[in-house]
Design a protein around this motif. Structure first.
Motif, PDB file in Angstrom:
ATOM      1  N   LEU A  11      44.885  39.259  29.836  1.00 28.69           N
ATOM      2  CA  LEU A  11      45.174  39.879  28.547  1.00 28.69           C
ATOM      3  C   LEU A  11      46.319  40.880  28.647  1.00 28.69           C
ATOM      4  O   LEU A  11      47.081  41.063  27.691  1.00 28.69           O
ATOM      5  N   ALA A  12      46.435  41.512  29.772  1.00 25.99           N
ATOM      6  CA  ALA A  12      47.479  42.516  29.908  1.00 25.99           C
ATOM      7  C   ALA A  12      48.870  41.926  29.745  1.00 25.99           C
ATOM      8  O   ALA A  12      49.825  42.623  29.392  1.00 25.99           O
ATOM      9  N   ALA A  13      48.990  40.626  29.985  1.00 23.36           N
ATOM     10  CA  ALA A  13      50.300  39.976  29.885  1.00 23.36           C
ATOM     11  C   ALA A  13      50.519  39.282  28.540  1.00 23.36           C
ATOM     12  O   ALA A  13      51.530  38.641  28.330  1.00 23.36           O
ATOM     13  N   LEU A  14      49.540  39.405  27.628  1.00 17.18           N
ATOM     14  CA  LEU A  14      49.623  38.677  26.366  1.00 17.18           C
ATOM     15  C   LEU A  14      49.815  39.624  25.195  1.00 17.18           C
ATOM     16  O   LEU A  14      49.317  40.741  25.212  1.00 17.18           O
ATOM     17  N   PRO A  15      50.503  39.175  24.144  1.00 10.47           N
ATOM     18  CA  PRO A  15      50.564  39.955  22.920  1.00 10.47           C
ATOM     19  C   PRO A  15      49.219  39.928  22.228  1.00 10.47           C
ATOM     20  O   PRO A  15      48.422  39.012  22.426  1.00 10.47           O
ATOM     21  N   LEU A  16      48.928  40.934  21.410  1.00 11.19           N
ATOM     22  CA  LEU A  16      47.661  40.993  20.711  1.00 11.19           C
ATOM     23  C   LEU A  16      47.692  40.211  19.410  1.00 11.19           C
ATOM     24  O   LEU A  16      46.726  40.184  18.673  1.00 11.19           O
ATOM     25  N   ARG A  17      48.807  39.575  19.072  1.00 17.08           N
ATOM     26  CA  ARG A  17      48.882  38.715  17.909  1.00 17.08           C
ATOM     27  C   ARG A  17      49.419  37.355  18.344  1.00 17.08           C
ATOM     28  O   ARG A  17      50.248  37.258  19.229  1.00 17.08           O
ATOM     29  N   ALA A  18      48.913  36.323  17.697  1.00 15.14           N
ATOM     30  CA  ALA A  18      49.466  34.986  17.932  1.00 15.14           C
ATOM     31  C   ALA A  18      50.663  34.818  17.006  1.00 15.14           C
ATOM     32  O   ALA A  18      50.561  34.991  15.800  1.00 15.14           O
ATOM     33  N   ASP A  19      51.820  34.500  17.571  1.00 18.41           N
ATOM     34  CA  ASP A  19      53.060  34.401  16.807  1.00 18.41           C
ATOM     35  C   ASP A  19      53.232  32.965  16.330  1.00 18.41           C
ATOM     36  O   ASP A  19      53.809  32.130  17.017  1.00 18.41           O
ATOM     37  N   VAL A  20      52.697  32.680  15.140  1.00 17.62           N
ATOM     38  CA  VAL A  20      52.757  31.339  14.573  1.00 17.62           C
ATOM     39  C   VAL A  20      53.340  31.453  13.172  1.00 17.62           C
ATOM     40  O   VAL A  20      52.744  32.067  12.290  1.00 17.62           O
ATOM     41  N   ALA A  21      54.518  30.872  12.970  1.00 17.13           N
ATOM     42  CA  ALA A  21      55.196  30.938  11.668  1.00 17.13           C
ATOM     43  C   ALA A  21      54.805  29.729  10.839  1.00 17.13           C
ATOM     44  O   ALA A  21      55.226  28.601  11.118  1.00 17.13           O
ATOM     45  N   ILE A  22      53.988  29.948   9.812  1.00 12.37           N
ATOM     46  CA  ILE A  22      53.451  28.859   8.994  1.00 12.37           C
ATOM     47  C   ILE A  22      54.217  28.766   7.678  1.00 12.37           C
ATOM     48  O   ILE A  22      54.422  29.775   6.999  1.00 12.37           O
ATOM     49  N   GLN A  23      54.619  27.547   7.341  1.00 16.59           N
ATOM     50  CA  GLN A  23      55.247  27.281   6.048  1.00 16.59           C
ATOM     51  C   GLN A  23      54.302  26.433   5.197  1.00 16.59           C
ATOM     52  O   GLN A  23      53.644  25.538   5.713  1.00 16.59           O
ATOM     53  N   GLU A  24      54.250  26.711   3.899  1.00 18.02           N
ATOM     54  CA  GLU A  24      53.513  25.834   2.996  1.00 18.02           C
ATOM     55  C   GLU A  24      54.479  24.810   2.411  1.00 18.02           C
ATOM     56  O   GLU A  24      55.550  25.178   1.901  1.00 18.02           O
ATOM     57  N   VAL A  25      54.103  23.550   2.481  1.00 24.87           N
ATOM     58  CA  VAL A  25      54.945  22.452   2.015  1.00 24.87           C
ATOM     59  C   VAL A  25      54.229  21.739   0.879  1.00 24.87           C
ATOM     60  O   VAL A  25      53.035  21.442   0.976  1.00 24.87           O
ATOM     61  N   THR A  26      54.970  21.452  -0.203  1.00 25.10           N
ATOM     62  CA  THR A  26      54.429  20.702  -1.333  1.00 25.10           C
ATOM     63  C   THR A  26      55.246  19.429  -1.512  1.00 25.10           C
ATOM     64  O   THR A  26      56.478  19.483  -1.602  1.00 25.10           O
ATOM     65  N   SER A  27      54.559  18.301  -1.567  1.00 20.54           N
ATOM     66  CA  SER A  27      55.244  17.016  -1.710  1.00 20.54           C
ATOM     67  C   SER A  27      55.604  16.771  -3.170  1.00 20.54           C
ATOM     68  O   SER A  27      55.100  17.436  -4.072  1.00 20.54           O
ATOM     69  N   PRO A  28      56.468  15.791  -3.458  1.00 18.55           N
ATOM     70  CA  PRO A  28      56.817  15.468  -4.855  1.00 18.55           C
ATOM     71  C   PRO A  28      55.610  15.143  -5.733  1.00 18.55           C
ATOM     72  O   PRO A  28      55.635  15.399  -6.937  1.00 18.55           O
ATOM     73  N   THR A  29      54.536  14.595  -5.145  1.00 21.95           N
ATOM     74  CA  THR A  29      53.356  14.269  -5.953  1.00 21.95           C
ATOM     75  C   THR A  29      52.344  15.407  -6.004  1.00 21.95           C
ATOM     76  O   THR A  29      51.280  15.270  -6.618  1.00 21.95           O
ATOM     77  N   GLY A  30      52.664  16.531  -5.361  1.00 27.86           N
ATOM     78  CA  GLY A  30      51.794  17.698  -5.442  1.00 27.86           C
ATOM     79  C   GLY A  30      50.857  17.903  -4.274  1.00 27.86           C
ATOM     80  O   GLY A  30      50.066  18.852  -4.277  1.00 27.86           O
ATOM     81  N   LEU A  31      50.925  17.069  -3.254  1.00 25.86           N
ATOM     82  CA  LEU A  31      50.116  17.282  -2.058  1.00 25.86           C
ATOM     83  C   LEU A  31      50.647  18.477  -1.277  1.00 25.86           C
ATOM     84  O   LEU A  31      51.860  18.689  -1.205  1.00 25.86           O
TER      85      LEU A  31
END
Length: 434
Positions: A11-31
């Motif tokens: 743990l001493a070598a790890l950040p305390l947050r997970a660095d995950v950049a999430i994008q929300e994607v919407t398809s042409p039909t709304g999915l």
């Protein structure tokens, strides 16, 4: 509570947050989908989750959804089971299909260079499964073999008895695999109905991680999913849980008894969830550092392992646990569990236990994000649990915000020794059963 030195060094070598950049994607039909782009390798992990699962089985057709899911890669469109498997192998793609009480889950892994062909093959399996007679009988026999095996497994027998006691006549009370009688009677028309009911755009969650852009994912979703039925049948109402307390024994010839135990739990959306999560870690969810592991295994040598967890199904919330012990020792193990349940209610936790639990939970969290497939699974689970898109960034803050007052208050609110119900399979000695 003690925590392992080796884990602390990691743990001493790890950040305390997970660095995950999430994008929300919407398809042409709304999915909609959540995406984490990672172009470092030409590979993408895709996760689909359809809400409903085995509880959508129609009356008298228990096991239909399970058998249907088992046949999704046993031939589709113009390819029989062998041709489908060969096509998947040629593309170096991986598909897996899974079922729980609440969801049908589909996982796909494919190389960027083969993305279009892999998605087309996956689409065939979702939209046009063949349910050929030979494949149906082969998979049916696999299911029947599993059911027969479960009838000789003490843990599966305990689970069956537990479900019947706690869930009553709710669909959760029955195994997703069905019974020998129900599975043997299933016909191809039953699988077609299960397929139409289980794979719909209503209650669909999508996540992708890897070498794919938002525009590419939007197009992929519409190609793959837009032709699925828009809606399915109504979901069953939540279960009315029965926790009568005491011990309930299923006799079975085995040298070691298996005990499942539970009391009412807490919804994932409840404001007190994180305090309950910390409590569970201290009581039995913290592996070798939990109170139950210390008292039942280390101090008394009554078991190799014991654990607890907060179970949050769509229609049921429980605080559950499990322990195995020799027939001549299971009664003592159960009494120790009861004593620790009461002790936590009466005395709460110490400042050190709380601090150690929070350190463990926040430090271990980044370790979960160890690959594209794992991250995709986490993202689709977050959506299904109605978590906000920034949950990964804020989760450790929520753990750290838990105070001693929160933990003690939630212990008083949740812990209910009178409703703590044990279901035991084996030949337990000295155990008074209800």
């Amino acid at each position: 509570m003690r925590f392992l030195v080796s884990f602390a060094l990691v743990l001493a070598a790890l950040p305390l947050r997970a660095d995950v950049a999430i994008q929300e994607v919407t398809s042409p039909t709304g999915l909609k989908a959540w995406l984490v782009e990672d172009h470092s390798i030409p590979f993408t992990a895709l996760e689909l989750r359809f809400r409903g699962g085995a509880r959508l089985d129609e009356p008298g057709k228990k096991g239909a959804t399970n058998l249907m899911v088992g046949l999704l890669e046993e031939g589709a469109a113009d390819q029989d089971a062998r041709a489908f498997a060969r096509a998947k192998e040629d593309l170096a793609a991986g598909f897996s299909y899974d079922l729980s009480d609440d969801f049908v889950s589909v996982s796909a892994r494919f190389l960027t260079e083969n993305r279009d062909q892999a998605v087309a093959l996956l689409r065939d399996s979702l939209l046009s499964p063949r349910f050929d007679p030979d494949a149906l009988e082969r998979v049916r026999q696999q299911v029947v073999s599993g059911i027969l095996s479960d009838q000789k497994n003490p843990r599966d027998l305990a689970s069956k008895a537990f479900r019947e006691i706690v869930y009553g006549d709710h669909p959760y009370a029955q195994s997703e695999s069905g019974t020998l009688e129900s599975v043997s009677a299933l016909e191809r028309t039953d699988l077609l109905t299960a397929h139409r009911n289980a794979l719909t755009r209503e209650g669909l969650y999508v996540a992708a991680v890897g070498d794919i852009t938002p525009a590419e994912l939007a197009a992929l979703m519409d190609s793959l999913l837009a032709e699925l039925p828009a809606t399915g049948p109504s979901l069953p109402a939540p279960a009315e849980l029965n926790f009568p307390g005491g011990v309930h024994v299923t006799e079975f010839d085995t040298p070691q008894s298996v005990a499942l135990f539970a009391q009412p739990g807490i919804d994932r959306d409840d404001p007190d969830f994180f305090a309950a999560y910390v409590l569970d870690l201290i009581l039995g969810g913290g592996g070798f550092e939990s109170r139950l592991m210390h008292e039942v295994r280390e101090k008394r040598g009554l078991t190799y392992g014991i654990y607890t967890y907060l179970l949050d199904k769509d229609g049921a919330q429980m605080w559950m646990g499990s322990v195995s012990s020799g027939n001549d020792r299971i009664a003592q193990a159960i009494q120790v569990i009861r004593d620790e349940w009461q002790k936590l209610l009466d005395q709460g936790v110490s400042e050190q236990e709380l601090a150690d639990a929070k350190t463990y939970l926040t430090g271990a969290y980044p370790l979960r994000f160890d690959g594209n497939a794992t991250i995709a699974g986490i993202l689709v689970g977050m959506q299904a649990d109605n978590m906000p898109i920034d949950y990964i960034a804020t989760r450790n803050d929520k753990v750290n915000a838990v105070t001693m007052q929160d933990v003690q208050r939630v212990a008083q609110r949740l812990l209910d020794p009178s409703r703590l119900t044990f279901v035991v399979t084996g030949q337990p000695q000295g155990l008074a059963a209800n």
